[in-house]
Write a protein that holds these residues in place. Structure first.
Motif, PDB file in Angstrom:
ATOM      1  N   ILE A  16      14.125  -3.582   3.200  1.00 53.29           N
ATOM      2  CA  ILE A  16      12.762  -3.745   2.683  1.00 53.29           C
ATOM      3  C   ILE A  16      12.322  -5.207   2.652  1.00 53.29           C
ATOM      4  CG2 ILE A  16      12.851  -1.586   1.394  1.00 53.29           C
ATOM      5  CD1 ILE A  16      12.933  -3.207  -1.184  1.00 53.29           C
ATOM      6  N   GLU A  17      13.271  -6.113   2.816  1.00 49.33           N
ATOM      7  CA  GLU A  17      12.915  -7.531   2.924  1.00 49.33           C
ATOM      8  C   GLU A  17      12.048  -7.788   4.152  1.00 49.33           C
ATOM      9  OE1 GLU A  17      13.472 -10.692   1.119  1.00 49.33           O
ATOM     10  OE2 GLU A  17      13.484  -9.046  -0.301  1.00 49.33           O
ATOM     11  N   SER A  65       0.845  -1.186   0.000  1.00 51.05           N
ATOM     12  CA  SER A  65       0.000   0.000   0.000  1.00 51.05           C
ATOM     13  C   SER A  65       0.884   1.242   0.000  1.00 51.05           C
ATOM     14  CB  SER A  65      -0.883   0.017   1.252  1.00 51.05           C
ATOM     15  OG  SER A  65      -1.719  -1.104   1.292  1.00 51.05           O
ATOM     16  N   PRO A  66       0.329   2.404  -0.377  1.00 49.69           N
ATOM     17  CA  PRO A  66       1.104   3.642  -0.333  1.00 49.69           C
ATOM     18  C   PRO A  66       1.750   3.874   1.034  1.00 49.69           C
ATOM     19  CG  PRO A  66      -0.911   4.013  -1.535  1.00 49.69           C
ATOM     20  CD  PRO A  66      -1.014   2.624  -0.946  1.00 49.69           C
ATOM     21  N   GLY A  67       2.996   4.322   0.995  1.00 49.01           N
ATOM     22  CA  GLY A  67       3.766   4.615   2.195  1.00 49.01           C
ATOM     23  C   GLY A  67       4.573   3.449   2.727  1.00 49.01           C
ATOM     24  N   GLU A  68       4.205   2.239   2.355  1.00 46.99           N
ATOM     25  CA  GLU A  68       4.894   1.066   2.920  1.00 46.99           C
ATOM     26  C   GLU A  68       6.351   0.961   2.498  1.00 46.99           C
ATOM     27  OE1 GLU A  68       2.820  -2.742   4.134  1.00 46.99           O
ATOM     28  OE2 GLU A  68       1.723  -2.176   2.318  1.00 46.99           O
ATOM     29  N   MET A  69       6.696   1.489   1.321  1.00 47.79           N
ATOM     30  CA  MET A  69       8.100   1.427   0.886  1.00 47.79           C
ATOM     31  C   MET A  69       8.862   2.690   1.276  1.00 47.79           C
ATOM     32  SD  MET A  69       8.178  -0.782  -2.621  1.00 47.79           S
ATOM     33  CE  MET A  69       9.873  -0.357  -2.859  1.00 47.79           C
ATOM     34  N   GLY A  70       8.268   3.489   2.155  1.00 46.07           N
ATOM     35  CA  GLY A  70       8.953   4.653   2.694  1.00 46.07           C
ATOM     36  C   GLY A  70       8.883   5.888   1.831  1.00 46.07           C
TER      37      GLY A  70
END
Length: 177
Positions: free
Chosen positions: A120-121, A76-81
């Motif tokens: 991110i893993e 979802s948006p924001g999850e990858m920073g």
């Protein structure tokens, strides 16, 4: 178009989405851990804390979420920073120096590609490999978004338009920053 905006005061992989963020000229996202004139990413601070901050704003395209969903990875948006999640702009194909008008006032100049790290893993197993690929010549392709600096501040919200201004040719392809 802007789909979501995010920030976090802490250095974490994911950032909570918000109704609005404020970009500050020459600094980045107000209240974000990466806001400042000099580099804030921990590994870069350890190497040389006086480096200019070329990673003030992280932009990520929702089209990557679509691609990842096809591989069984849901985000979802924001999850990858990322600070700004977009749709409809081919972010990875922009050249260095492209300028993005976000909403009415904010202006961001693109400095390069985000280099995803192994952290991110922890979000989803296999995510790091999924956001790295190879082109036809075997070169590494980073798909985890782009980075930029704030040339003009302003508020940015979901639903705001994005307009792109390309620099004068010759265009330089994005490299990791």
């Amino acid at each position: 178009m802007i789909v979501a905006v995010s920030r976090d005061e802490q250095h974490r992989c994911s950032k909570p989405t918000l109704p609005v963020i404020r970009l500050l000229t020459g600094l980045g996202v107000e209240g974000d851990a990466h806001c400042g004139e000099t580099v804030k990413h921990r590994s870069r601070v350890a190497a040389d804390p006086s480096q200019p901050n070329l990673r003030q704003v992280h932009l990520l395209h929702t089209e990557l979420f679509d691609e990842l969903a096809g591989a069984g990875i849901t985000l979802s948006p924001g999850e990858m920073g990322e600070n700004v999640t977009t749709r409809g702009i081919a972010l990875l194909s922009l050249p260095v120096g492209a300028r993005l008008r976000l909403g009415q006032d904010a202006l961001v100049e693109i400095t390069g590609l985000r280099n995803p790290c192994a952290q991110i893993e922890s979000l989803r197993p296999g995510l790091l490999k999924a956001v790295l690929g190879r082109d036809a010549q075997g070169n590494l392709v980073r798909k985890a978004g782009i980075m930029g600096i704030v040339l003009a501040g302003g508020e940015v919200r979901p639903g705001d338009p994005i307009s792109v201004t390309l620099p004068a040719p010759p265009h330089r392809p994005l490299e990791r920053v």
